[in-house]
Enzyme design. Sequence first.
Site, mmCIF file in Angstrom:
data_model
loop_
_atom_site.group_PDB
_atom_site.id
_atom_site.type_symbol
_atom_site.label_atom_id
_atom_site.label_comp_id
_atom_site.label_asym_id
_atom_site.label_seq_id
_atom_site.Cartn_x
_atom_site.Cartn_y
_atom_site.Cartn_z
ATOM 1 N N ASN A 108 0.803 -1.214 0.000
ATOM 2 C CA ASN A 108 0.000 0.000 0.000
ATOM 3 C C ASN A 108 0.841 1.271 0.000
ATOM 4 O O ASN A 108 0.336 2.337 -0.336
ATOM 5 C CB ASN A 108 -0.931 -0.002 1.227
ATOM 6 N N TYR A 175 2.524 9.515 -10.890
ATOM 7 C CA TYR A 175 1.762 8.612 -10.019
ATOM 8 C C TYR A 175 0.983 7.604 -10.844
ATOM 9 O O TYR A 175 0.983 6.396 -10.564
ATOM 10 C CB TYR A 175 0.830 9.456 -9.156
ATOM 11 N N LYS A 179 1.357 3.463 -10.926
ATOM 12 C CA LYS A 179 0.225 2.579 -10.635
ATOM 13 C C LYS A 179 -0.061 1.648 -11.814
ATOM 14 O O LYS A 179 -0.432 0.479 -11.613
ATOM 15 C CB LYS A 179 -1.014 3.413 -10.297
#
Length: 279
Positions: A108, A175, A179
């Site tokens: 996470n 980002y 991902k």
Amino acid sequence: MANGADGTGVADGADSAGVTDLRERFGGCAAMVTGAARGIGAATARRLAAEGARVLVTDVDEAAARETAAGIEGAEAVRCDVSDQASVDAAVAHAVRVFGRLDVLVNNALGPVTPDEALFEDEPEEVWTVQQDVTFLGAVRCARAALPHLAAGGRGAIVTIGSVNAEADFGNHAYSAAKAGLASLTRTLAGDAARRGVRVNQVNPGTIATRAWAGREKDLAALGDRVYPLGRVGTPEDIAAAVAFLASKDASWITGTVLRVDGGLLAVNRHFAEVLGEE
């Protein structure tokens, strides 16, 4: 027949109705959650513990990790910097030493998310570097350290937290790219780990009400009302529930999957329907 020789399709660990008692899904198991001091990570640690797991709460902010772990029965906390393989190795070793095993890894942790520059070419390279090093390679480092232990337990699972940014343009170039890399890693690692009995899956959340949105409650309400088909943005608990499912024996025949938990965001184009309705 496709659903099993006896036609029941009941997974190991489930009762006669095919539903596992949630209080026992992780009984006797140990889990490590990265970036677990707050938000989705903390909610996931609480959910896994509520279902019977012993949980190692890890975060680069050790004080916050210990505070979160203090509120979870049987939890431990250690500092873990996922950009440092030695720190990751030490966290995994701590889990195995204290719990005697490691069955679940939840990736996470993520790097700091900064607003995009007005022009793509003005984006500093450091923004890309930190996202790749923390968000993407952090998950790689954790998987490398945890896999031998996950395989040894006989029911290992890795669940990574991705984002709908990996599937559509919502800004934040660096980002989003990191991902998207995690989604590819999930698929390729699933194939490699399957022969060792370890499943690898990913959850792609939509907008989640975390401290990153502090002071922007009106924005969250507007997004829920105008953008999300289910009428609200998500909560950390929404994501924790999906993680717990994918990590559990209820998902024993699921690997290499990226599960959207996004309130219907990517499935329904509300603006398209609204424009047609205005005609």
